[in-house]
Scaffold this motif. Structure first.
Motif, PDB file in Angstrom:
ATOM      1  N   GLU A   1      -4.142  12.456  37.808  1.00  0.00           N
ATOM      2  CA  GLU A   1      -3.151  11.641  38.525  1.00  0.00           C
ATOM      3  C   GLU A   1      -3.591  11.273  39.947  1.00  0.00           C
ATOM      4  O   GLU A   1      -2.775  10.821  40.752  1.00  0.00           O
ATOM      5  CB  GLU A   1      -1.764  12.321  38.563  1.00  0.00           C
ATOM      6  N   ASN A   2      -4.868  11.508  40.283  1.00  0.00           N
ATOM      7  CA  ASN A   2      -5.377  10.983  41.544  1.00  0.00           C
ATOM      8  C   ASN A   2      -5.479   9.465  41.459  1.00  0.00           C
ATOM      9  O   ASN A   2      -5.686   8.901  40.382  1.00  0.00           O
ATOM     10  CB  ASN A   2      -6.757  11.581  41.850  1.00  0.00           C
ATOM     11  N   ILE A   3      -5.329   8.809  42.587  1.00  0.00           N
ATOM     12  CA  ILE A   3      -5.248   7.357  42.639  1.00  0.00           C
ATOM     13  C   ILE A   3      -6.478   6.804  43.350  1.00  0.00           C
ATOM     14  O   ILE A   3      -6.792   7.204  44.479  1.00  0.00           O
ATOM     15  CB  ILE A   3      -3.957   6.915  43.353  1.00  0.00           C
ATOM     16  N   TYR A   4      -7.185   5.893  42.673  1.00  0.00           N
ATOM     17  CA  TYR A   4      -8.371   5.240  43.237  1.00  0.00           C
ATOM     18  C   TYR A   4      -8.029   3.801  43.575  1.00  0.00           C
ATOM     19  O   TYR A   4      -7.318   3.123  42.834  1.00  0.00           O
ATOM     20  CB  TYR A   4      -9.509   5.245  42.230  1.00  0.00           C
TER      21      TYR A   4
ATOM     22  N   THR B   1      -2.035  12.308  44.246  1.00  0.00           N
ATOM     23  CA  THR B   1      -0.928  11.635  43.565  1.00  0.00           C
ATOM     24  C   THR B   1       0.272  11.377  44.465  1.00  0.00           C
ATOM     25  O   THR B   1       1.011  10.429  44.264  1.00  0.00           O
ATOM     26  CB  THR B   1      -0.502  12.444  42.321  1.00  0.00           C
ATOM     27  N   GLY B   2       0.452  12.215  45.495  1.00  0.00           N
ATOM     28  CA  GLY B   2       1.567  12.019  46.420  1.00  0.00           C
ATOM     29  C   GLY B   2       1.247  11.102  47.576  1.00  0.00           C
ATOM     30  O   GLY B   2       2.109  10.850  48.425  1.00  0.00           O
ATOM     31  N   LEU B   3       0.006  10.606  47.638  1.00  0.00           N
ATOM     32  CA  LEU B   3      -0.464   9.706  48.703  1.00  0.00           C
ATOM     33  C   LEU B   3      -0.399  10.360  50.073  1.00  0.00           C
ATOM     34  O   LEU B   3      -0.250   9.688  51.095  1.00  0.00           O
ATOM     35  CB  LEU B   3       0.318   8.385  48.693  1.00  0.00           C
ATOM     36  N   HIS B   4      -0.548  11.689  50.096  1.00  0.00           N
ATOM     37  CA  HIS B   4      -0.552  12.431  51.353  1.00  0.00           C
ATOM     38  C   HIS B   4      -1.955  12.593  51.924  1.00  0.00           C
ATOM     39  O   HIS B   4      -2.126  12.681  53.145  1.00  0.00           O
ATOM     40  CB  HIS B   4       0.051  13.824  51.154  1.00  0.00           C
TER      41      HIS B   4
ATOM     42  N   GLY C   1       0.879   9.047  34.208  1.00  0.00           N
ATOM     43  CA  GLY C   1       1.254   9.746  32.987  1.00  0.00           C
ATOM     44  C   GLY C   1       2.731   9.983  32.831  1.00  0.00           C
ATOM     45  O   GLY C   1       3.230  10.196  31.711  1.00  0.00           O
ATOM     46  N   ALA C   2       3.477   9.952  33.944  1.00  0.00           N
ATOM     47  CA  ALA C   2       4.923  10.149  33.912  1.00  0.00           C
ATOM     48  C   ALA C   2       5.680   8.834  33.807  1.00  0.00           C
ATOM     49  O   ALA C   2       6.915   8.835  33.796  1.00  0.00           O
ATOM     50  CB  ALA C   2       5.381  10.910  35.150  1.00  0.00           C
ATOM     51  N   GLY C   3       4.965   7.721  33.742  1.00  0.00           N
ATOM     52  CA  GLY C   3       5.609   6.413  33.665  1.00  0.00           C
ATOM     53  C   GLY C   3       5.935   5.807  35.006  1.00  0.00           C
ATOM     54  O   GLY C   3       6.545   4.731  35.068  1.00  0.00           O
TER      55      GLY C   3
ATOM     56  N   ILE D   1      -6.609  -0.927  41.389  1.00  0.00           N
ATOM     57  CA  ILE D   1      -6.144   0.456  41.435  1.00  0.00           C
ATOM     58  C   ILE D   1      -6.356   1.079  40.062  1.00  0.00           C
ATOM     59  O   ILE D   1      -6.270   0.397  39.035  1.00  0.00           O
ATOM     60  CB  ILE D   1      -4.653   0.513  41.857  1.00  0.00           C
ATOM     61  N   ALA D   2      -6.653   2.365  40.036  1.00  0.00           N
ATOM     62  CA  ALA D   2      -6.783   3.106  38.779  1.00  0.00           C
ATOM     63  C   ALA D   2      -6.338   4.537  39.018  1.00  0.00           C
ATOM     64  O   ALA D   2      -6.357   5.035  40.152  1.00  0.00           O
ATOM     65  CB  ALA D   2      -8.217   3.068  38.260  1.00  0.00           C
ATOM     66  N   ILE D   3      -5.926   5.216  37.948  1.00  0.00           N
ATOM     67  CA  ILE D   3      -5.428   6.586  38.027  1.00  0.00           C
ATOM     68  C   ILE D   3      -6.254   7.434  37.069  1.00  0.00           C
ATOM     69  O   ILE D   3      -6.442   7.061  35.901  1.00  0.00           O
ATOM     70  CB  ILE D   3      -3.939   6.654  37.659  1.00  0.00           C
ATOM     71  N   ASP D   4      -6.749   8.598  37.561  1.00  0.00           N
ATOM     72  CA  ASP D   4      -7.561   9.439  36.688  1.00  0.00           C
ATOM     73  C   ASP D   4      -6.690  10.435  35.919  1.00  0.00           C
ATOM     74  O   ASP D   4      -5.455  10.435  36.029  1.00  0.00           O
ATOM     75  CB  ASP D   4      -8.667  10.140  37.481  1.00  0.00           C
TER      76      ASP D   4
END
Length: 244
Positions: free
Chosen positions: A135-138, A172-175, A69-71, A129-132
């Motif tokens: 902003e979580n990343i699948y 979203t931070g991949l932590h 969403g932030a580009g 890859i997809a983003i919900d």
């Protein structure tokens, strides 16, 4: 609106002078049989707005891209490079064999914001890859790793033999690995496409060689159709990857 492209360049077939732009994260080819790149063009495809290499000293290949969403630009793929760029605090900072990776760059392709390995002790291949909306990343893909990471409460925590499908959800931070599950049968799966609906449910599509691939009561087709290339499937899981 600008458009992004991504791929992996072969030095024997592609010039290592692939075009990069001033201020790019990495303007240098990193070696190995393949190095990956990401490029951003304007809407008319008349101007290269930003372009960077990304990779390590061995083979790296990007298979999917999504914009948050932030580009910011999120890419996923697989790598054999122990020196593939990973950020501090990432979910997984070390490579086991051929691992998957997820990497997020800013819209200008000038900085890596977060980057992680993900995989087990064998080959792991991310295909999409997809983003919900949060902003979580699948990510989805196929793995030969019996110890590919799964999470408590996942739909299926057991490897199902001969190359199994997986679905994983990271913050979203991949932590943190928020949810992760195997999905498949005993004879191998190739999950190739992924989408998230407005309620956060996860849709998968691909191909299976498994007559025992899980199907649900009342489905359109509950019988494995076989064939040389196996049968197609579509599956829907909840956002927690806990229920089919």
């Amino acid at each position: 609106m600008a458009g992004y492209i991504f791929h992996s360049g072969n030095p024997y077939a592609w010039p290592v002078s692939y075009p990069t732009t001033d201020g790019a994260y990495d303007a240098s080819y990193n070696g190995g049989f393949y190095d990956s790149f990401i490029s951003k063009l304007d809407a008319s495809l008349g101007s290269l707005l930003a372009s960077t290499f990304i990779g390590g000293g061995e083979t790296d290949w990007i298979t999917s891209l999504a914009i948050d969403g932030a580009g910011n630009v999120c890419v996923a793929g697989s790598t054999g490079s122990a020196d593939y760029p990973i950020t501090a605090g990432a979910f997984d900072m070390s490579i086991d064999s051929v691992d998957g990776f997820v990497t997020k760059l800013d819209a200008g392709l000038s900085a890596i914001l977060s980057s992680t390995f993900i995989g087990g002790s064998d080959t792991d291949e991310i295909t999409s890859i997809a983003i919900d909306d949060n902003e979580n990343i699948y990510i989805i893909g196929s793995t030969g790793s019996t110890n590919y990471p799964t999470t408590n409460g996942a739909y299926d925590r057991s490897y199902n033999l001969y190359g199994d499908g997986f679905v994983s959800k990271l913050d979203t931070g991949l932590h943190n690995l928020l949810a992760s599950t195997f999905i498949g049968g005993r004879d191998g799966e190739s999950i190739t496409s992924l989408a998230i609906d407005g309620a956060g449910n996860v849709y998968l599509a691909g191909n299976t060689m498994s007559a025992d691939y899980p199907v649900t009561t009342g489905a359109y087709d509950t019988t494995y159709n076989g064939g040389f290339f196996g049968g197609g499937f579509v599956s829907k899981l909840d956002a927690r990857l806990s229920a089919l």
